[in-house]
Design a protein around this motif. Structure first.
Motif, PDB file in Angstrom:
ATOM      1  N   GLU A   1      -6.778   8.945  69.826  1.00 27.03           N
ATOM      2  CA  GLU A   1      -7.263   7.830  70.648  1.00 27.03           C
ATOM      3  C   GLU A   1      -8.192   8.341  71.755  1.00 27.03           C
ATOM      4  OE1 GLU A   1      -6.616   4.344  70.854  1.00 27.03           O
ATOM      5  OE2 GLU A   1      -5.771   4.474  68.844  1.00 27.03           O
ATOM      6  N   ILE A   2      -7.791   9.432  72.400  1.00 27.85           N
ATOM      7  CA  ILE A   2      -8.609  10.014  73.461  1.00 27.85           C
ATOM      8  C   ILE A   2      -9.940  10.500  72.883  1.00 27.85           C
ATOM      9  CG2 ILE A   2      -8.791  11.934  75.102  1.00 27.85           C
ATOM     10  CD1 ILE A   2      -5.694  11.678  75.445  1.00 27.85           C
ATOM     11  N   GLY A   3      -9.867  11.189  71.758  1.00 30.38           N
ATOM     12  CA  GLY A   3     -11.081  11.681  71.106  1.00 30.38           C
ATOM     13  C   GLY A   3     -12.015  10.568  70.712  1.00 30.38           C
ATOM     14  N   ASN A   4     -11.460   9.484  70.192  1.00 26.27           N
ATOM     15  CA  ASN A   4     -12.273   8.337  69.806  1.00 26.27           C
ATOM     16  C   ASN A   4     -12.929   7.713  71.035  1.00 26.27           C
ATOM     17  OD1 ASN A   4     -13.270   6.376  67.882  1.00 26.27           O
ATOM     18  ND2 ASN A   4     -11.816   4.943  68.806  1.00 26.27           N
ATOM     19  N   PHE A   5     -12.187   7.623  72.139  1.00 25.58           N
ATOM     20  CA  PHE A   5     -12.741   7.074  73.378  1.00 25.58           C
ATOM     21  C   PHE A   5     -13.933   7.914  73.835  1.00 25.58           C
ATOM     22  CE2 PHE A   5     -13.079   7.232  77.994  1.00 25.58           C
ATOM     23  CZ  PHE A   5     -13.263   5.882  78.296  1.00 25.58           C
ATOM     24  N   VAL A   6     -13.746   9.237  73.859  1.00 29.74           N
ATOM     25  CA  VAL A   6     -14.820  10.133  74.300  1.00 29.74           C
ATOM     26  C   VAL A   6     -16.040   9.980  73.399  1.00 29.74           C
ATOM     27  CG1 VAL A   6     -15.491  12.568  74.498  1.00 29.74           C
ATOM     28  CG2 VAL A   6     -13.317  11.794  75.449  1.00 29.74           C
ATOM     29  N   GLN A   7     -15.811   9.972  72.094  1.00 28.56           N
ATOM     30  CA  GLN A   7     -16.921   9.863  71.147  1.00 28.56           C
ATOM     31  C   GLN A   7     -17.668   8.535  71.310  1.00 28.56           C
ATOM     32  OE1 GLN A   7     -15.970   9.400  66.937  1.00 28.56           O
ATOM     33  NE2 GLN A   7     -17.556  10.931  66.477  1.00 28.56           N
ATOM     34  N   GLN A   8     -16.937   7.433  71.383  1.00 31.55           N
ATOM     35  CA  GLN A   8     -17.597   6.127  71.517  1.00 31.55           C
ATOM     36  C   GLN A   8     -18.337   5.994  72.839  1.00 31.55           C
ATOM     37  OE1 GLN A   8     -17.974   4.029  68.951  1.00 31.55           O
ATOM     38  NE2 GLN A   8     -16.961   5.709  67.882  1.00 31.55           N
ATOM     39  N   ARG A   9     -17.761   6.529  73.899  1.00 33.11           N
ATOM     40  CA  ARG A   9     -18.420   6.491  75.211  1.00 33.11           C
ATOM     41  C   ARG A   9     -19.704   7.334  75.176  1.00 33.11           C
ATOM     42  NH1 ARG A   9     -17.896   3.479  80.058  1.00 33.11           N
ATOM     43  NH2 ARG A   9     -18.864   4.779  81.636  1.00 33.11           N
ATOM     44  N   ARG A  10     -19.640   8.500  74.544  1.00 35.88           N
ATOM     45  CA  ARG A  10     -20.820   9.371  74.420  1.00 35.88           C
ATOM     46  C   ARG A  10     -21.919   8.683  73.635  1.00 35.88           C
ATOM     47  NH1 ARG A  10     -22.556  12.241  70.294  1.00 35.88           N
ATOM     48  NH2 ARG A  10     -20.588  12.228  69.155  1.00 35.88           N
ATOM     49  N   ILE A  11     -21.563   8.067  72.537  1.00 34.32           N
ATOM     50  CA  ILE A  11     -22.548   7.370  71.702  1.00 34.32           C
ATOM     51  C   ILE A  11     -23.149   6.188  72.459  1.00 34.32           C
ATOM     52  CG2 ILE A  11     -22.779   5.953  69.619  1.00 34.32           C
ATOM     53  CD1 ILE A  11     -20.721   7.910  68.307  1.00 34.32           C
ATOM     54  N   LYS A  12     -22.309   5.454  73.175  1.00 42.02           N
ATOM     55  CA  LYS A  12     -22.788   4.311  73.965  1.00 42.02           C
ATOM     56  C   LYS A  12     -23.807   4.760  75.019  1.00 42.02           C
ATOM     57  CE  LYS A  12     -21.076   0.458  76.731  1.00 42.02           C
ATOM     58  NZ  LYS A  12     -19.894  -0.179  77.313  1.00 42.02           N
ATOM     59  N   MET A  13     -23.591   5.969  75.562  1.00 37.97           N
ATOM     60  CA  MET A  13     -24.514   6.509  76.559  1.00 37.97           C
ATOM     61  C   MET A  13     -25.694   7.246  75.916  1.00 37.97           C
ATOM     62  SD  MET A  13     -21.900   7.697  79.555  1.00 37.97           S
ATOM     63  CE  MET A  13     -23.191   7.901  80.768  1.00 37.97           C
ATOM     64  N   LYS A  14     -25.772   7.176  74.584  1.00 37.15           N
ATOM     65  CA  LYS A  14     -26.873   7.750  73.809  1.00 37.15           C
ATOM     66  C   LYS A  14     -27.061   9.242  74.070  1.00 37.15           C
ATOM     67  CE  LYS A  14     -29.121   3.331  73.602  1.00 37.15           C
ATOM     68  NZ  LYS A  14     -30.119   2.452  74.057  1.00 37.15           N
ATOM     69  N   MET A  15     -25.932   9.956  74.021  1.00 30.06           N
ATOM     70  CA  MET A  15     -25.956  11.410  74.197  1.00 30.06           C
ATOM     71  C   MET A  15     -25.481  12.087  72.925  1.00 30.06           C
ATOM     72  SD  MET A  15     -24.626  12.625  77.911  1.00 30.06           S
ATOM     73  CE  MET A  15     -23.542  11.348  78.492  1.00 30.06           C
ATOM     74  N   THR A  16     -26.096  13.195  72.629  1.00 33.67           N
ATOM     75  CA  THR A  16     -25.608  14.018  71.523  1.00 33.67           C
ATOM     76  C   THR A  16     -24.453  14.873  72.036  1.00 33.67           C
ATOM     77  OG1 THR A  16     -27.061  15.876  72.024  1.00 33.67           O
ATOM     78  CG2 THR A  16     -27.943  14.174  70.547  1.00 33.67           C
TER      79      THR A  16
END
Length: 114
Positions: A18-33
């Protein structure tokens, strides 16, 4: 979802996911690789990849990641609120407990049990 009671039924591994998914989705939302986020957070890309896959990383690295993602608000749930009785509140008392002490066998014998 505001009701987080479901989290109690999750295993540790599922919570890491869940934590990993949160980090990944937040990163993608902020348009960062991954490389951009890792560089800004001063961690390795492999550490970032590990957390996004649900792996276990150091808390220090998680804080760096969340700070970079402007997501430290998730730690707001850790803020401890004082539980004051109405009497303490009226008197303006703010006594904060610092420890819990268990009664030793000697203390139990001294107690008359009134």
């Amino acid at each position: 979802m505001t009701d987080l009671s479901y989290i109690n039924s999750l295993s540790d591994k599922a919570i890491f996911k869940e934590i990993g998914n949160f980090v990944q989705q937040r990163r993608i939302k902020m348009k960062m690789t991954q490389n951009e986020l890792a560089e800004r957070a001063a961690i390795s890309r492999s550490t970032l990849s590990l957390i996004e896959r649900g792996g276990n990383i150091a808390l220090k690295n998680l804080i760096k990641i969340l700070r970079t993602l402007d997501a430290l608000y998730v730690f707001g749930m850790f803020k401890v609120e004082d539980d004051l009785s109405p009497l303490q509140l009226a008197k303006g008392e703010r006594i904060k407990r610092k420890r819990v002490r268990t009664r030793s066998d000697n203390d139990k014998q001294k107690d008359p049990g009134w």
